[in-house]
Design a protein around this motif. Structure first.
Motif, short mmCIF file in Angstrom:
data_model
loop_
_atom_site.label_atom_id
_atom_site.label_comp_id
_atom_site.label_asym_id
_atom_site.label_seq_id
_atom_site.Cartn_x
_atom_site.Cartn_y
_atom_site.Cartn_z
N TRP A 1 -3.49 -0.69 -5.36
CA TRP A 1 -2.14 -0.31 -5.36
C TRP A 1 -1.87 1.04 -5.81
CZ3 TRP A 1 1.36 1.10 -9.11
CH2 TRP A 1 2.77 1.44 -8.73
N LYS A 2 -2.59 1.26 -6.93
CA LYS A 2 -2.48 2.83 -7.27
C LYS A 2 -3.38 3.79 -6.54
CE LYS A 2 -2.57 1.77 -12.59
NZ LYS A 2 -3.40 1.71 -13.59
N ALA A 3 -4.28 3.33 -5.68
CA ALA A 3 -4.87 4.21 -4.83
C ALA A 3 -3.96 4.27 -3.75
CB ALA A 3 -6.40 3.72 -4.53
N ASP A 4 -3.05 3.51 -3.37
CA ASP A 4 -2.36 3.59 -1.96
C ASP A 4 -0.89 4.26 -2.23
OD1 ASP A 4 -2.09 3.17 0.72
OD2 ASP A 4 -0.88 1.35 0.23
N ILE A 5 -0.50 4.24 -3.59
CA ILE A 5 0.79 4.62 -3.84
C ILE A 5 0.86 6.32 -3.60
CG2 ILE A 5 0.49 5.17 -6.31
CD1 ILE A 5 3.56 3.50 -4.73
N ASP A 6 1.94 6.57 -3.11
CA ASP A 6 2.34 8.16 -2.83
C ASP A 6 3.85 8.31 -3.18
OD1 ASP A 6 3.69 6.50 -0.63
OD2 ASP A 6 2.87 7.77 0.89
N PRO A 7 4.09 9.52 -3.02
CA PRO A 7 5.55 9.93 -3.28
C PRO A 7 6.58 8.92 -2.75
CG PRO A 7 4.23 11.95 -3.24
CD PRO A 7 3.48 10.69 -2.61
N ILE A 8 6.28 8.67 -1.31
CA ILE A 8 7.50 7.94 -0.84
C ILE A 8 7.69 6.45 -1.19
CG2 ILE A 8 7.93 6.72 1.41
CD1 ILE A 8 8.40 9.83 1.65
N GLY A 9 6.37 5.96 -1.77
CA GLY A 9 6.67 4.69 -2.56
C GLY A 9 7.45 4.93 -3.94
N PHE A 10 7.18 5.90 -4.60
CA PHE A 10 8.11 6.07 -5.78
C PHE A 10 9.43 6.29 -5.37
CE2 PHE A 10 4.05 7.32 -7.36
CZ PHE A 10 3.85 6.47 -8.38
N LEU A 11 9.93 6.99 -4.28
CA LEU A 11 11.14 7.12 -3.79
C LEU A 11 11.69 5.62 -3.41
CD1 LEU A 11 13.43 8.90 -2.83
CD2 LEU A 11 12.39 8.81 -0.33
N PHE A 12 10.96 4.60 -2.92
CA PHE A 12 11.47 3.49 -2.67
C PHE A 12 11.92 2.66 -3.88
CE2 PHE A 12 8.57 3.28 1.34
CZ PHE A 12 9.69 3.97 1.87
#
Length: 179
Positions: free
Chosen positions: A151-162
């Motif tokens: 999950w950490k490797a896959d998370i991006d800024p859009i994920g944090f926006l969600f």
């Protein structure tokens, strides 16, 4: 057409002279049988402002929403922003409707929405990366650290926006659902 004649022992009064200033229901006491059988016109409002009950409803909504969100991610192999907003909205709505106007509930709803989106994303990653020989529960429970690393490797800024959108939706829907 003839007018009805009042009985001789009762003087006729104009409609305005009735008790209650013309309101035929003014003399009727609440809960007393009357023209409508004592049935109130509207049900009594439920007792609200119960933080514990609101928190319980929010936790249940968060668990259900995390499962649905994880299923959507696993089926589409993509994160969908509207689904994260829906998670937050569902958690906040449950807390506000059941718990009432307590100012703690919107904050707790936002925190629970963040946790729900996180576990939903983890469930989605587990669904995408599970093998056919291993059940999903084993991937999620026995290999949680590897799953979290994926999950950490896959998370991006859009994920944090969600995450932010879900928390905002939970906070605002909890406040609006109260009243």
């Amino acid at each position: 057409m003839s007018q009805p004649v009042p009985p001789p022992n009762q003087p006729q009064q104009p409609y305005d002279a009735q008790p209650g200033g013309g309101n035929p229901f003014a003399a009727q006491q609440p809960g007393q049988p009357g023209q409508f059988g004592g049935v109130p016109f509207a049900p009594a409002a439920p007792s609200r402002n119960n933080v514990a009950l609101g928190l319980l409803a929010a936790v249940v909504a968060a668990l259900v929403a995390a499962g649905i969100y994880g299923g959507i991610i696993g089926a589409t192999k993509h994160q969908i922003g509207y689904a994260a907003v829906g998670v937050g909205f569902l958690v906040g709505l449950a807390a506000g409707k059941v718990g009432g106007r307590n100012p703690v509930l919107p904050v707790l709803s936002a925190v629970l929405a963040l946790v729900s989106v996180y576990f939903g994303q983890l469930l989605g990653v587990a669904m995408i990366n599970k093998s056919d020989s291993m059940p999903l529960s084993e991937v999620f429970l026995d290999h949680f650290s590897e799953l979290n690393s994926l999950w950490k490797a896959d998370i991006d800024p859009i994920g944090f926006l969600f995450f932010a959108l879900a928390a905002f939706a939970a906070f605002s829907s909890a406040k609006k659902a109260t009243g």
